[in-house]
Motif scaffolding. Structure first.
Motif, mmCIF file in Angstrom:
data_model
loop_
_atom_site.group_PDB
_atom_site.id
_atom_site.type_symbol
_atom_site.label_atom_id
_atom_site.label_comp_id
_atom_site.label_asym_id
_atom_site.label_seq_id
_atom_site.Cartn_x
_atom_site.Cartn_y
_atom_site.Cartn_z
ATOM 1 N N VAL A 194 49.700 7.552 -1.870
ATOM 2 C CA VAL A 194 49.248 8.721 -2.629
ATOM 3 C C VAL A 194 50.378 9.217 -3.528
ATOM 4 C CG1 VAL A 194 48.575 11.140 -2.407
ATOM 5 C CG2 VAL A 194 47.505 9.406 -0.939
ATOM 6 N N LEU B 186 50.704 9.277 -7.784
ATOM 7 C CA LEU B 186 51.043 10.471 -8.555
ATOM 8 C C LEU B 186 52.306 10.243 -9.377
ATOM 9 C CD1 LEU B 186 50.302 13.195 -5.856
ATOM 10 C CD2 LEU B 186 48.977 12.761 -7.925
ATOM 11 N N LEU C 217 50.340 17.810 -4.364
ATOM 12 C CA LEU C 217 49.960 17.503 -2.978
ATOM 13 C C LEU C 217 49.514 18.761 -2.247
ATOM 14 C CD1 LEU C 217 52.772 14.973 -1.992
ATOM 15 C CD2 LEU C 217 50.346 14.458 -2.281
ATOM 16 N N THR D 28 46.024 19.926 -3.724
ATOM 17 C CA THR D 28 44.909 19.054 -3.347
ATOM 18 C C THR D 28 44.729 18.945 -1.835
ATOM 19 O OG1 THR D 28 46.360 17.115 -3.366
ATOM 20 C CG2 THR D 28 45.168 17.632 -5.410
ATOM 21 N N LEU E 75 46.430 17.062 0.003
ATOM 22 C CA LEU E 75 46.658 15.665 0.360
ATOM 23 C C LEU E 75 48.051 15.441 0.940
ATOM 24 C CD1 LEU E 75 45.005 13.772 -2.662
ATOM 25 C CD2 LEU E 75 44.167 13.870 -0.310
ATOM 26 N N ALA F 22 46.459 4.223 -1.035
ATOM 27 C CA ALA F 22 45.238 4.754 -1.636
ATOM 28 C C ALA F 22 43.993 4.029 -1.148
ATOM 29 C CB ALA F 22 45.331 4.671 -3.158
ATOM 30 N N GLN G 163 38.496 11.411 -0.892
ATOM 31 C CA GLN G 163 39.939 11.550 -1.060
ATOM 32 C C GLN G 163 40.437 10.738 -2.249
ATOM 33 O OE1 GLN G 163 40.977 10.285 2.878
ATOM 34 N NE2 GLN G 163 41.180 12.367 3.662
ATOM 35 N N ARG G 164 39.842 9.570 -2.465
ATOM 36 C CA ARG G 164 40.221 8.773 -3.638
ATOM 37 C C ARG G 164 39.825 9.493 -4.926
ATOM 38 N NH1 ARG G 164 38.364 4.468 -0.397
ATOM 39 N NH2 ARG G 164 36.397 4.328 -1.541
ATOM 40 N N LEU H 282 42.359 12.190 -5.436
ATOM 41 C CA LEU H 282 43.635 11.650 -5.904
ATOM 42 C C LEU H 282 43.551 11.241 -7.366
ATOM 43 C CD1 LEU H 282 46.516 10.686 -5.512
ATOM 44 C CD2 LEU H 282 45.612 8.558 -4.527
ATOM 45 N N CYS I 118 45.895 12.619 -10.306
ATOM 46 C CA CYS I 118 46.672 11.755 -11.202
ATOM 47 C C CYS I 118 46.416 12.127 -12.661
ATOM 48 C CB CYS I 118 46.314 10.290 -10.962
ATOM 49 S SG CYS I 118 46.953 9.610 -9.417
#
Length: 242
Positions: free
Chosen positions: A96, A100, A123, A126, A128, A136, A143-144, A147, A151
């Motif tokens: 992850v 980023l 992070l 989010t 995460l 990933a 969650q993907r 992410l 990004c």
């Protein structure tokens, strides 16, 4: 002051299909505009025309008053127009944090520093953080999606075009994406064009919506205003709001 994002009488045909029919759209600076309509209405086609995936047959797209006609996708991104895709596109074998970091160093202006602060902030926003060192490819679908959105926001832009960012994910992830949109909008004054079928979220985020039907703009206004129009009720909103 020129508009943040403007389309001027866009036309696009794919063979015999008229996918965009004289589409004009005007989005103010700092606005979060909703783009709604039934499947096949031309919403994704419009997004692809705006972001350079497909060239228009006629018409023009302007970002901050500057014409984007003839610009490649990477050139449009460097000018500050950032988009998301319905299908997540991440580096699956990277963590992850590494995903980023990759976005941080892809910024259109050379980034200063190592990105640690910006990644930490993202992070946290989010939620995460506990998954920062997870690959990933091991994340859930929601969650993907989260992410990928994070990004995108690591790349500074003046206008973000989000294509169905809330589709197929759970309410917790949806709330995290909403928080990101609101945060970027408030802190940086960024403009958003958000394609969504989620009427409750559109109502929550967007003061103005544009309704597309059969490749054309059918209505523009607040969600309550367009919901009263017989054509929109019959063709889309009557079913979407049930």
């Amino acid at each position: 002051m020129p508009l943040a994002l403007e389309t001027i009488r866009l036309v696009k045909r794919f063979g015999g299909l008229l996918a965009a029919n004289d589409v004009s759209l005007a989005v103010e600076h700092g606005e979060i505009r909703g783009l709604i309509g039934p499947n096949g209405a031309g919403k994704t086609t419009l997004v692809n025309l705006v972001t350079g995936v497909h060239p228009p047959d006629m018409g023009d797209v302007k970002l901050g008053g500057q014409s984007l006609r003839g610009c490649a996708m990477h050139e449009i991104a460097r000018l500050g127009l950032v988009r998301s895709f319905q299908v997540t596109r991440l580096f699956g074998n990277m963590t992850v944090s590494e995903n980023l970091m990759t976005s941080f160093f892809a910024r259109r202006n050379r980034a200063t520093g190592d990105g640690t602060k910006q990644i930490g902030n993202m992070l946290e926003l989010t939620r995460l953080g506990p998954l920062a060192d997870t690959q990933a490819k091991k994340l859930s679908g929601g969650q993907r999606a989260l992410l990928q959105m994070a990004c995108g926001f690591m790349v500074p832009g003046s206008c973000y075009v989000l294509d169905e960012p809330f589709a197929g994910i759970n309410p917790v992830i949806k709330d995290a994406i909403i928080d990101m949109i609101v945060d970027v909008n408030r802190r940086h004054g960024a403009t958003f064009l958000v394609v969504s079928h989620e009427m409750a979220i559109v109502r929550r985020l967007c003061r103005q919506v544009t309704v597309m039907m059969e490749g054309r703009v059918a209505a523009q206004g607040t969600l309550d205003e367009v919901a009263r129009l017989p054509e929109v009720i019959a063709g889309y909103l009557g079913k979407a709001l049930e």
